[in-house]
Design a protein around this motif. Structure first.
Motif, PDB file in Angstrom:
ATOM      1  N   GLU A  74       1.149  -1.048  -0.059  1.00 41.90           N
ATOM      2  CA  GLU A  74      -0.290  -0.180   0.487  1.00 41.90           C
ATOM      3  C   GLU A  74       0.935   1.333  -0.021  1.00 41.90           C
ATOM      4  O   GLU A  74       0.453   2.186   0.148  1.00 41.90           O
ATOM      5  CB  GLU A  74      -1.233   0.073   1.335  1.00 41.90           C
ATOM      6  CG  GLU A  74      -1.926  -1.286   1.204  1.00 41.90           C
ATOM      7  CD  GLU A  74      -2.998  -1.050  -0.185  1.00 41.90           C
ATOM      8  OE1 GLU A  74      -3.085  -0.107  -0.576  1.00 41.90           O
ATOM      9  OE2 GLU A  74      -4.040  -1.900  -0.231  1.00 41.90           O
ATOM     10  N   ALA A  75       1.926   1.352   0.041  1.00 45.80           N
ATOM     11  CA  ALA A  75       2.951   2.485  -0.363  1.00 45.80           C
ATOM     12  C   ALA A  75       2.604   3.152  -1.743  1.00 45.80           C
ATOM     13  O   ALA A  75       3.338   2.360  -3.160  1.00 45.80           O
ATOM     14  CB  ALA A  75       4.187   1.887   0.159  1.00 45.80           C
ATOM     15  N   THR A  76       2.214   3.916  -2.063  1.00 48.44           N
ATOM     16  CA  THR A  76       1.440   5.088  -3.104  1.00 48.44           C
ATOM     17  C   THR A  76       3.177   5.449  -3.723  1.00 48.44           C
ATOM     18  O   THR A  76       3.274   5.355  -4.667  1.00 48.44           O
ATOM     19  CB  THR A  76       0.761   5.973  -2.875  1.00 48.44           C
ATOM     20  OG1 THR A  76      -0.426   5.419  -2.280  1.00 48.44           O
ATOM     21  CG2 THR A  76       0.734   6.443  -3.955  1.00 48.44           C
ATOM     22  N   GLU A  77       3.675   6.051  -2.981  1.00 42.31           N
ATOM     23  CA  GLU A  77       5.289   6.889  -3.647  1.00 42.31           C
ATOM     24  C   GLU A  77       5.784   6.947  -2.170  1.00 42.31           C
ATOM     25  O   GLU A  77       6.031   6.189  -1.116  1.00 42.31           O
ATOM     26  CB  GLU A  77       4.661   8.499  -2.700  1.00 42.31           C
ATOM     27  CG  GLU A  77       5.594   8.904  -3.717  1.00 42.31           C
ATOM     28  CD  GLU A  77       5.386  10.764  -3.800  1.00 42.31           C
ATOM     29  OE1 GLU A  77       5.903  11.856  -3.928  1.00 42.31           O
ATOM     30  OE2 GLU A  77       4.253  10.986  -4.569  1.00 42.31           O
ATOM     31  N   ILE A  78       7.504   6.475  -2.002  1.00 36.23           N
ATOM     32  CA  ILE A  78       8.377   6.166  -1.423  1.00 36.23           C
ATOM     33  C   ILE A  78       9.565   7.736  -1.805  1.00 36.23           C
ATOM     34  O   ILE A  78      10.313   7.732  -2.685  1.00 36.23           O
ATOM     35  CB  ILE A  78       8.838   5.025  -1.748  1.00 36.23           C
ATOM     36  CG1 ILE A  78       7.830   4.107  -1.870  1.00 36.23           C
ATOM     37  CG2 ILE A  78      10.383   4.932  -0.680  1.00 36.23           C
ATOM     38  CD1 ILE A  78       8.968   2.930  -2.522  1.00 36.23           C
ATOM     39  N   TYR A  79      10.238   7.925  -0.576  1.00 36.07           N
ATOM     40  CA  TYR A  79      11.209   9.890  -0.433  1.00 36.07           C
ATOM     41  C   TYR A  79      11.704   8.760   0.887  1.00 36.07           C
ATOM     42  O   TYR A  79      11.831   8.711   1.371  1.00 36.07           O
ATOM     43  CB  TYR A  79      10.240  10.631  -0.487  1.00 36.07           C
ATOM     44  CG  TYR A  79      11.352  11.748  -0.496  1.00 36.07           C
ATOM     45  CD1 TYR A  79      11.810  12.232  -1.536  1.00 36.07           C
ATOM     46  CD2 TYR A  79      11.922  12.507   0.565  1.00 36.07           C
ATOM     47  CE1 TYR A  79      12.620  13.016  -1.550  1.00 36.07           C
ATOM     48  CE2 TYR A  79      12.815  13.994   0.808  1.00 36.07           C
ATOM     49  CZ  TYR A  79      13.317  14.224  -1.101  1.00 36.07           C
ATOM     50  OH  TYR A  79      13.855  14.593  -0.864  1.00 36.07           O
ATOM     51  N   THR A  80      13.242   8.977   0.639  1.00 37.63           N
ATOM     52  CA  THR A  80      14.402   8.731   1.102  1.00 37.63           C
ATOM     53  C   THR A  80      14.929  10.017   1.165  1.00 37.63           C
ATOM     54  O   THR A  80      15.147  10.177   0.170  1.00 37.63           O
ATOM     55  CB  THR A  80      15.317   7.800   0.586  1.00 37.63           C
ATOM     56  OG1 THR A  80      15.767   7.428  -0.770  1.00 37.63           O
ATOM     57  CG2 THR A  80      14.008   6.246  -0.058  1.00 37.63           C
ATOM     58  N   TRP A  81      14.943   9.704   2.235  1.00 37.93           N
ATOM     59  CA  TRP A  81      16.152  10.939   3.076  1.00 37.93           C
ATOM     60  C   TRP A  81      16.881  10.644   4.538  1.00 37.93           C
ATOM     61  O   TRP A  81      16.500   9.646   5.059  1.00 37.93           O
ATOM     62  CB  TRP A  81      15.312  11.409   3.688  1.00 37.93           C
ATOM     63  CG  TRP A  81      15.391  13.131   3.992  1.00 37.93           C
ATOM     64  CD1 TRP A  81      16.008  14.029   3.502  1.00 37.93           C
ATOM     65  CD2 TRP A  81      15.790  13.830   5.916  1.00 37.93           C
ATOM     66  NE1 TRP A  81      16.711  14.780   4.233  1.00 37.93           N
ATOM     67  CE2 TRP A  81      16.825  14.858   5.743  1.00 37.93           C
ATOM     68  CE3 TRP A  81      15.210  13.219   6.799  1.00 37.93           C
ATOM     69  CZ2 TRP A  81      16.514  15.210   7.181  1.00 37.93           C
ATOM     70  CZ3 TRP A  81      15.885  13.992   8.077  1.00 37.93           C
ATOM     71  CH2 TRP A  81      16.075  14.860   7.973  1.00 37.93           C
TER      72      TRP A  81
END
Length: 361
Positions: A56-63
């Motif tokens: 269910e993760a629509t979008e992923i952003y890494t920081w």
């Protein structure tokens, strides 16, 4: 439809354990009857590949978080601005910050506030002031001695999100690839000897001996490991086992683990990945962190290692006790016996792990 940020900033295994909470945020409706949400998953670079496997993760952003990642990046203005600007541009209305007992949600909450997030939920021992709209107090609002997946789900529930009735709350990943070209035909047991933290590692030659014994007992063995572990996997695999060291990414590894009868591994990301694909785990678990929180969740489990060893709850990265007694006390035959119990269906489930400690001699 709201866009809700779910943050889990550490390792791949931690991100996989956040899966039920992510599904609750995505599929659970708020009490006001609103529509299901889009989930923006915020994680560190070590967790990005795991986040991509969550259904269910629509979008992923890494920081990379300077207060969680080890070694930590410098906390500079430009580094903070990269996250703040992303949040501002992403139409994120709410955030659920998932942390372990030794982590604080407050530094991230501050940055999210600066990015314009209006509603933030997290668990914090420290006074949160205006940084959190919903603050859970660990040890007061919920017990710390519970599986990490349940802790994360509880934080999501405090934000007003619930799993659908049909969801069993176990770990899950997206459909895994067909890996028969890697593992060959027939049943097999996976042995994953590597560990990112030395204190959690069982000796390589113990692994190699266990592989030989498993093969002698009639099991076909597949040995897995990352690109930096090819020498280790070659040693452990020996002349007969299938050596997949350096040949799998996280998605392919999920396929390998899904096809196995059982998995032998330490307290590592692959242990949680095995749980996410429903495969029983013989876990060589060093008690530097509590098994009740970090053992593989929701699958048949054999917990190996002295859970009362002197290193217990130290969170040590390098074993502080000469001889590494917590795992050194486990013999290769112990591992084979555990695998046989798992395959025979006589092992307990990991939700009962808190009562299963090996007696000290």
């Amino acid at each position: 439809m709201a866009r809700v940020l779910v943050a889990r900033m550490d390792s791949a295994g931690d991100v996989l354990l956040a899966g039920p909470a992510v599904r609750a945020v995505a599929n659970g409706r708020r009490p006001d009857g609103g529509q299901p949400n889009e989930v923006v998953m915020l994680c560190g670079r070590e967790g990005g590949a795991a986040a991509a496997l969550l259904p269910e993760a629509t979008e992923i952003y890494t920081w990379d978080s300077p207060w969680i990642v080890n070694p930590a990046p410098a906390m500079t203005g430009p580094h903070a601005d990269r996250l703040i600007e992303y949040v501002k541009d992403s139409r994120i209305s709410q955030a659920v910050i998932l942390t372990s007992f030794h982590q604080s949600p407050l530094p991230l909450a501050l940055l999210l506030r600066l990015g314009g997030v209006g509603h933030i939920t997290g668990a914090s021992i420290d006074y949160a002031g205006s940084l959190l709209d919903v603050r859970l107090r660990p040890g007061e609002d919920f017990p710390e001695e519970q599986p990490e997946a349940e802790r994360a789900l509880g934080i999501a529930q405090a934000a007003g999100f619930r799993l659908p009735e049909r969801d069993d709350g176990k770990l899950k990943v997206k459909a895994v690839p067909d890996v028969r070209d890697l593992v060959g035909e027939g049943r097999y047991v996976v042995v994953h000897p590597g560990a990112a933290v030395p204190a959690r590692a069982w000796p390589p030659l113990h692994h190699a001996a266990a592989v030989e014994l498993l093969e002698g007992a009639g099991h076909r063995v597949v040995v897995t490991g990352g690109p930096s572990e090819t020498s280790l996997t070659a040693t452990v695999a020996g002349p007969a086992a299938v050596d997949l060291g350096g040949r799998t990414d996280l998605s392919t590894l999920a396929g390998v683990l899904a096809g196995a009868d059982a998995v032998v591994t330490g307290n590592t990301g692959p242990a949680h990945l095995a749980a996410a694909v429903g495969t029983p785990v013989a876990c060589l678990f060093a008690p530097v962190v509590p098994a009740v929180q970090w053992a593989p969740y929701g699958v048949p489990l054999e917990l190996l290692g002295d859970q009362d060893a002197p290193c217990r709850l130290t969170r040590a990265r390098v074993c502080p006790v000469p001889g590494h007694p917590c795992l050194g006390s486990v013999s290769p035959q112990d591992v084979v016996d555990a695998v046989e119990r798992l395959i025979g269906g006589v092992s307990s489930f990991s939700t009962h792990v808190s009562t299963r400690r090996k007696a000290r001699s």
